[in-house]
Design a protein around this motif. Structure first.
Motif, PDB file in Angstrom:
ATOM      1  N   ALA A   1      66.324  40.506  24.281  1.00 52.38           N
ATOM      2  CA  ALA A   1      66.494  41.776  23.565  1.00 52.38           C
ATOM      3  C   ALA A   1      66.830  42.895  24.547  1.00 52.38           C
ATOM      4  CB  ALA A   1      65.222  42.109  22.793  1.00 52.38           C
ATOM      5  N   THR A   2      67.868  43.672  24.207  1.00 55.76           N
ATOM      6  CA  THR A   2      68.358  44.693  25.128  1.00 55.76           C
ATOM      7  C   THR A   2      68.636  45.995  24.389  1.00 55.76           C
ATOM      8  OG1 THR A   2      69.369  43.044  26.591  1.00 55.76           O
ATOM      9  CG2 THR A   2      70.222  45.283  26.741  1.00 55.76           C
ATOM     10  N   VAL A   3      68.188  47.098  24.993  1.00 54.89           N
ATOM     11  CA  VAL A   3      68.513  48.441  24.520  1.00 54.89           C
ATOM     12  C   VAL A   3      69.528  49.036  25.488  1.00 54.89           C
ATOM     13  CG1 VAL A   3      67.637  50.780  24.124  1.00 54.89           C
ATOM     14  CG2 VAL A   3      66.261  48.803  23.444  1.00 54.89           C
ATOM     15  N   ILE A   4      70.667  49.478  24.962  1.00 56.25           N
ATOM     16  CA  ILE A   4      71.699  50.092  25.794  1.00 56.25           C
ATOM     17  C   ILE A   4      71.416  51.583  25.922  1.00 56.25           C
ATOM     18  CG2 ILE A   4      74.158  50.620  26.005  1.00 56.25           C
ATOM     19  CD1 ILE A   4      73.471  47.675  26.454  1.00 56.25           C
ATOM     20  N   ARG A   5      71.469  52.065  27.167  1.00 53.66           N
ATOM     21  CA  ARG A   5      71.315  53.492  27.424  1.00 53.66           C
ATOM     22  C   ARG A   5      72.610  54.041  28.038  1.00 53.66           C
ATOM     23  NH1 ARG A   5      65.257  54.297  30.056  1.00 53.66           N
ATOM     24  NH2 ARG A   5      64.203  54.696  28.085  1.00 53.66           N
ATOM     25  N   HIS A   6      72.978  55.235  27.614  1.00 53.84           N
ATOM     26  CA  HIS A   6      74.197  55.866  28.125  1.00 53.84           C
ATOM     27  C   HIS A   6      73.918  57.357  28.291  1.00 53.84           C
ATOM     28  CE1 HIS A   6      78.408  56.310  28.987  1.00 53.84           C
ATOM     29  NE2 HIS A   6      78.659  57.034  27.906  1.00 53.84           N
ATOM     30  N   VAL A   7      74.057  57.851  29.527  1.00 56.91           N
ATOM     31  CA  VAL A   7      73.811  59.268  29.794  1.00 56.91           C
ATOM     32  C   VAL A   7      75.062  60.067  29.442  1.00 56.91           C
ATOM     33  CG1 VAL A   7      73.227  60.988  31.539  1.00 56.91           C
ATOM     34  CG2 VAL A   7      72.159  58.729  31.613  1.00 56.91           C
ATOM     35  N   ILE A   8      74.884  61.127  28.651  1.00 58.53           N
ATOM     36  CA  ILE A   8      75.991  61.961  28.213  1.00 58.53           C
ATOM     37  C   ILE A   8      76.069  63.196  29.112  1.00 58.53           C
ATOM     38  CG2 ILE A   8      77.027  63.204  26.296  1.00 58.53           C
ATOM     39  CD1 ILE A   8      76.812  60.186  25.861  1.00 58.53           C
ATOM     40  N   VAL A   9      77.134  63.250  29.927  1.00 61.14           N
ATOM     41  CA  VAL A   9      77.329  64.330  30.895  1.00 61.14           C
ATOM     42  C   VAL A   9      78.527  65.176  30.470  1.00 61.14           C
ATOM     43  CG1 VAL A   9      77.646  64.921  33.330  1.00 61.14           C
ATOM     44  CG2 VAL A   9      76.501  62.767  32.703  1.00 61.14           C
ATOM     45  N   PRO A  10      78.356  66.483  30.335  1.00 60.30           N
ATOM     46  CA  PRO A  10      79.485  67.335  29.963  1.00 60.30           C
ATOM     47  C   PRO A  10      80.671  67.156  30.914  1.00 60.30           C
ATOM     48  CG  PRO A  10      77.447  68.573  29.815  1.00 60.30           C
ATOM     49  CD  PRO A  10      77.105  67.256  30.460  1.00 60.30           C
ATOM     50  N   GLY A  11      81.835  66.903  30.335  1.00 60.69           N
ATOM     51  CA  GLY A  11      83.044  66.758  31.119  1.00 60.69           C
ATOM     52  C   GLY A  11      83.264  65.387  31.714  1.00 60.69           C
ATOM     53  N   LEU A  12      82.287  64.490  31.589  1.00 65.03           N
ATOM     54  CA  LEU A  12      82.400  63.152  32.189  1.00 65.03           C
ATOM     55  C   LEU A  12      82.250  62.025  31.172  1.00 65.03           C
ATOM     56  CD1 LEU A  12      80.403  63.625  35.527  1.00 65.03           C
ATOM     57  CD2 LEU A  12      82.881  63.508  35.234  1.00 65.03           C
ATOM     58  N   THR A  13      81.228  62.089  30.359  1.00 66.41           N
ATOM     59  CA  THR A  13      80.969  60.996  29.409  1.00 66.41           C
ATOM     60  C   THR A  13      80.694  61.518  28.003  1.00 66.41           C
ATOM     61  OG1 THR A  13      78.594  60.975  29.918  1.00 66.41           O
ATOM     62  CG2 THR A  13      80.013  59.531  31.233  1.00 66.41           C
ATOM     63  N   ASP A  14      81.150  62.726  27.706  1.00 66.71           N
ATOM     64  CA  ASP A  14      80.750  63.381  26.461  1.00 66.71           C
ATOM     65  C   ASP A  14      81.837  63.387  25.394  1.00 66.71           C
ATOM     66  OD1 ASP A  14      82.367  65.114  27.901  1.00 66.71           O
ATOM     67  OD2 ASP A  14      81.369  66.916  27.146  1.00 66.71           O
ATOM     68  N   THR A  15      82.842  62.531  25.517  1.00 70.21           N
ATOM     69  CA  THR A  15      83.887  62.508  24.507  1.00 70.21           C
ATOM     70  C   THR A  15      83.682  61.363  23.517  1.00 70.21           C
ATOM     71  OG1 THR A  15      85.380  61.058  25.755  1.00 70.21           O
ATOM     72  CG2 THR A  15      85.529  63.445  26.184  1.00 70.21           C
ATOM     73  N   VAL A  16      84.240  61.561  22.326  1.00 73.62           N
ATOM     74  CA  VAL A  16      84.197  60.511  21.318  1.00 73.62           C
ATOM     75  C   VAL A  16      84.924  59.273  21.826  1.00 73.62           C
ATOM     76  CG1 VAL A  16      85.043  59.863  19.030  1.00 73.62           C
ATOM     77  CG2 VAL A  16      83.913  62.063  19.360  1.00 73.62           C
ATOM     78  N   GLU A  17      86.028  59.472  22.550  1.00 73.79           N
ATOM     79  CA  GLU A  17      86.813  58.360  23.067  1.00 73.79           C
ATOM     80  C   GLU A  17      86.000  57.513  24.042  1.00 73.79           C
ATOM     81  OE1 GLU A  17      89.243  61.362  21.324  1.00 73.79           O
ATOM     82  OE2 GLU A  17      87.819  61.518  22.989  1.00 73.79           O
ATOM     83  N   GLU A  18      85.312  58.177  24.968  1.00 69.40           N
ATOM     84  CA  GLU A  18      84.499  57.444  25.952  1.00 69.40           C
ATOM     85  C   GLU A  18      83.398  56.659  25.263  1.00 69.40           C
ATOM     86  OE1 GLU A  18      81.766  56.235  29.030  1.00 69.40           O
ATOM     87  OE2 GLU A  18      83.948  56.320  28.803  1.00 69.40           O
TER      88      GLU A  18
END
Length: 265
Positions: A181-198
């Motif tokens: 069992a795995t929980v995915i974590r993703h840090v949302i950084v303005p200008g780096l990982t904060d787009t819908v596309e990413e």
């Protein structure tokens, strides 16, 4: 409450288990797995993520040596607090010490007072797919993994973290193969990982992993900046504002949409 590991190194009695190098422990963790957790922070990390808030865990030679037995004793002294939680090993990067983590998790599973839920919080980069045998014991004793996916694009990942993502993806594939069992974590950084596309690309990246049981999008914060100043390390994201958490639901939907698209394709 966090305590420095040097205060917790335990005795030097011979042990049947591997010793570990740790940075500190958190006795009442609430964000590192389900319920209230006893959290062990390992020392040493091979990644250099621009937003890391624990740069003091990077060096592999500055931790405290601790026995599995001592950590078990610490846990058992407050076992009543963890009846809905368990133990989490975080970092730094715990995959640098697979024997130690496997032994600790095994000891918690075999506790005479009752089996304890085990959780690994990892970036996955220290996994070596050429030597899966090194991690066999850890895999066997792990109930849950919190896996950080830093960026979906290989070049952007290298720029953000100073390394490629091949071993991370190999680790995710192995967790999926073993049905851990795995929980995915993703840090949302303005200008780096904060787009819908990413975030959509992140969803597509993990779509084939049928063991994913949760998704956590974490808002970037600047709470660790003072540590960089104390250590004399330049902070690469100076001037980047904290992430507005109001945008997280939309980005979470994008990840889920990417997973659905990936599975449909």
């Amino acid at each position: 409450m966090s305590m420095e590991a040097r205060e917790l190194s335990g005795s030097d009695r011979p042990s049947a288990f591997a010793r570990g190098s740790i940075h500190s422990i958190e006795t009442m963790g609430t964000v590192d797995g389900p319920g209230i957790r006893f959290v062990v922070f390992c020392q040493g990390c091979p990644m250099r993520c621009a937003y890391c808030h624990n740069p003091d865990t990077w060096r592999v030679d500055s931790g405290a040596s601790v026995t599995v037995e001592h950590l078990v004793e610490e846990f058992e002294s407050n076992r009543s607090f963890y009846k809905t939680g368990g133990i989490t090993v975080s970092g730094g990067e715990p995959l640098l010490q697979p024997d130690f983590v496997g032994d600790l998790f095994g000891a918690m599973h075999d506790s005479p007072s009752g089996r304890v839920h085990t959780c690994l919080d990892s970036c996955g980069y220290a996994y070596d797919p050429r030597r899966p045998d090194r991690f066999e014991h850890l895999f066997d004793e792990c109930d849950l993994v919190l896996l950080d996916i830093k960026h979906a694009d290989p070049e952007e990942h290298r720029s953000l973290c100073g390394c490629d993502m091949d071993s991370i993806l190999a680790f995710g594939e192995e967790l999926s193969r073993r049905k851990i069992a795995t929980v995915i974590r993703h840090v949302i950084v303005p200008g780096l990982t904060d787009t819908v596309e990413e975030c959509t690309r992140v969803g597509r990246l993990i779509a084939s992993w049928r063991n994913v049981v949760g998704l956590e999008l974490l808002a970037y914060h600047t709470l660790g900046v003072s540590k960089y100043e104390q250590l004399g390390i330049p902070y690469r994201l100076a001037g980047v504002p904290q992430m507005d958490s109001r945008h997280l639901p939309e980005l979470r939907r994008a990840v889920l949409r990417g997973m659905k698209e990936g599975r449909a394709g």
